[in-house]
Design a protein around this motif. Sequence first.
Motif, PDB file in Angstrom:
ATOM      1  N   ILE A   1       0.854  -1.206  -0.081  1.00 33.72           N
ATOM      2  CA  ILE A   1       0.006  -0.038   0.161  1.00 33.72           C
ATOM      3  C   ILE A   1       1.034   1.215   0.036  1.00 33.72           C
ATOM      4  O   ILE A   1       1.674   1.214   0.685  1.00 33.72           O
ATOM      5  CB  ILE A   1      -0.931  -0.135   1.110  1.00 33.72           C
TER       6      ILE A   1
ATOM      7  N   GLN B   1      -1.341   6.745   0.968  1.00 33.27           N
ATOM      8  CA  GLN B   1      -2.765   6.077   1.733  1.00 33.27           C
ATOM      9  C   GLN B   1      -2.827   6.707   2.950  1.00 33.27           C
ATOM     10  O   GLN B   1      -3.668   6.890   3.638  1.00 33.27           O
ATOM     11  CB  GLN B   1      -2.870   4.738   1.203  1.00 33.27           C
TER      12      GLN B   1
ATOM     13  N   ALA C   1      -2.607  10.340   3.690  1.00 39.54           N
ATOM     14  CA  ALA C   1      -3.892  11.001   3.424  1.00 39.54           C
ATOM     15  C   ALA C   1      -4.864  10.737   4.692  1.00 39.54           C
ATOM     16  O   ALA C   1      -5.756  11.585   4.989  1.00 39.54           O
ATOM     17  CB  ALA C   1      -4.399  10.358   2.193  1.00 39.54           C
ATOM     18  N   ALA C   2      -4.805   9.439   4.900  1.00 41.83           N
ATOM     19  CA  ALA C   2      -5.741   8.935   6.319  1.00 41.83           C
ATOM     20  C   ALA C   2      -5.427  10.047   7.259  1.00 41.83           C
ATOM     21  O   ALA C   2      -6.504  10.179   7.997  1.00 41.83           O
ATOM     22  CB  ALA C   2      -5.588   7.585   6.303  1.00 41.83           C
TER      23      ALA C   2
ATOM     24  N   ILE D   1      -9.397   2.520   5.407  1.00 42.05           N
ATOM     25  CA  ILE D   1      -8.264   2.944   4.155  1.00 42.05           C
ATOM     26  C   ILE D   1      -7.448   1.801   3.837  1.00 42.05           C
ATOM     27  O   ILE D   1      -7.523   1.317   2.871  1.00 42.05           O
ATOM     28  CB  ILE D   1      -7.623   4.227   4.443  1.00 42.05           C
ATOM     29  N   VAL D   2      -6.818   1.307   4.958  1.00 36.43           N
ATOM     30  CA  VAL D   2      -5.460   0.633   4.404  1.00 36.43           C
ATOM     31  C   VAL D   2      -5.784  -1.045   4.453  1.00 36.43           C
ATOM     32  O   VAL D   2      -5.741  -1.367   3.348  1.00 36.43           O
ATOM     33  CB  VAL D   2      -4.281   0.773   5.686  1.00 36.43           C
TER      34      VAL D   2
ATOM     35  N   GLN E   1      -7.833  -2.185   0.991  1.00 38.79           N
ATOM     36  CA  GLN E   1      -6.916  -2.307  -0.014  1.00 38.79           C
ATOM     37  C   GLN E   1      -6.123  -3.613  -0.085  1.00 38.79           C
ATOM     38  O   GLN E   1      -5.688  -4.123  -0.859  1.00 38.79           O
ATOM     39  CB  GLN E   1      -6.180  -1.030  -0.340  1.00 38.79           C
TER      40      GLN E   1
END
Lengths: 382, 388
Positions: free
Chosen positions: A271, A275, A278-279, A293-294, A297
Amino acid sequence: MGAATPIAYVRSRPAERRRPPVSARGPFAWLRQNLFSTPFNAVLTIVAMMALAWLVPPVIRFLLIDAVWVGADREACLAGPDGREVGACWPFVRERIFYFIYGSYPLGERWRVDLFFALFAFGAGWLLWLEAPRRTLGAAYFFVVLPIASFILLSGWPAVGLARVDTALWGGLLVTVVVAAVGIVLSLPLGIVLALGRRSKMPIVKFFSVAFIEFVRGVPLITVLFMASVMLPLFVPPAWSPDKLMRALVGVTVFSAAYMAEVVRAGLAAIPRGQFEAAQALGLSYGRMMRLIVLPQALRITIPNIVNSTVALFKDTTLVFFVGIFDFLRTIEVARADPKWATPVTSATGYAFAALFYFVCCWSMSLYARRLERRLSAGQGR
Amino acid sequence: MAAGTDRPRDRFYNNSKVRSIVWQAVLIICVVGVAWLLARTTAENLARARIASGFGFWNVTAGFDISQTLIEYSASASTFGRAFWVGLLNTLLVAVIGIVGATVLGFLIGIARLSNNWLVARLSTAYVELVRNLPLLLQLLFWYNAVLKTLPDIRDSLHLPLGGFLNNRGLFLPAPVGEGVGVLVWAMLAGIAGAIAVLMMWRRRPHQVRLALAPVALLLPPVAAWFLYGEPTAVEYPELGRFNIRGGIEVLPEFVALTTGLIVYTSAFVAEVVRAGLTAVPKGQVEAAASLGLRRGAALRLIVVPQAMRVIIPPLTNQYLNLTKNSSLAVAIGYPDLVQVFAGTVLNITGQAVEIVIITMGVYLVISLMTSMAMNLYDARLAMTERR
């Protein structure tokens, strides 16, 4: 220099037409290009063909042509007075097939096992079919509802009219599926926690995660199972002592959690940093960042590897053999030693049947994983 | 300031440092607490079952036989500690032979999968798929019960080339005999170590020099030992009797089944590693080599293989470790490896589960950790050469 001087390197008339290559297409060309392109390749082809001729016909003769298809006991599978070669002894498998599937599960209660298989297949299908509707619900079903329902269904709950069935009676395919399913259902969450722990910034959390993962990955599964089966009863007061199957399940779960942790870690590492950043920039807490989020994905791109480690786990379930549990392979081992079917071909027949079963299961899972991997990498450009 | 303390992020329990310390303290307390509880219950249970604890059993006479011993061992005189070493050596023997065999077979099949010969490529793919998708335990049982146990008995032994025999009692091979054998074996080991040292360590010398010197380093010690000792070793052939076979080396059927199974199983994984390594080298590298005028062989040796090896070696080591750990499945067919002898027989006799399981796990753990340390060194060195 006048215009009349011919320029030497320009053709004045078309080149003579060359003969076309002997064959550029068609079966002979294919043979030449793919099998006999060089002398070395030709030799390889011939050696390979000889190997095939040596291996394939006897296998087919054993499994199909010379095989015995009907019979009541060993007499049918012994070489007759005419000295004819006898192949696989399929009546042996046919007579014992229910033992291979249910072990010694009480005859009248076997519908419960069938129902368990159906519930399990439904859940697995829901999760593995990526276009299926409401997959979150599917995950909840597979990881929460299914285990509880299966436990009640299989081991019984007298209050609702399901008689108790001791786990010592479980066996065959049932145990293989239970061990593999419990291994996956429990090791995935444990593995996620361990993988997060290993990537944590807190040194002590990281230390414990790394120590656990490396310890378990450094020893053979068989020693983990031995540990679970001989040491677990020592760890708890005698009254709580778990039964054999439970001990093996603990061992398998601990073992596969460590491997799952490494699989999830690889997914997390894939990842992009952005990401996470941004989170955090959005003000999400650690838990929300991971949950929203993580992990979605990371787990998505990890599915093929999770399936691959399921294949490994499925093969490894055979090792519960050593701690006195009658899984699929063990039931075959037991059945093949039965004097009623003692013939020179019984062992080979049993192993051929087991091989067919394990191969079909493992191969279809790895095909699925490979197709999924191609699809995910096509979409993500990773 | 007083207003500031009201802001949520200034409260001490929202401070990330404080939180991290609290979490870790909780974790330590949990782990230590659970460990203490387990230790207490275990001690109580052991006391109740009257099982001794400690490592006193190590020096107690074992009293059981082991079918294959590389070092001197006897049931009446040797201790449990000695049995441990016998088992460990048997495990290492299987691991070494298995690793050599799986490497050779695996490289062959991995290269064959990339062959432009359609049949060879398809056949090796089929081999890999078949072998990888069957449990190792099933394969071992198959080799042992369905192949080796159904071989003819001694009178109808299969005759192998060079005077060996194969039957349901095992494999019988010609053995070198004479006083020089021990020295010769050590000289060969020295030669192998020397060749590896030349190839791996002597980085300053050019490639060709090292390649030329490696065989010299490999052969010099045995040849020198042969001449210096002045007593050429003889070969003793096994002789077929009515009920037994005399002379030569007797290899247990369990050993044959175990090594065959491990080699076949691991070779499929090695083949995948090799294939992945070779396909990881970009096509441009081969084309660049061709445009420099290198022939295909030279391009392979100088351009492709060195780059592929970087990709291959870490997962290859992993496969070697897997093979070593998988050799513990010897229990299934009764080969006396570490797990079978120590975690099986010795545990059953002494009942000291905790100590024995811990020692057995420790052995595998030490092997794993040593290998991964070596791997880290290798990675570090590769990283350095890349920077140069």
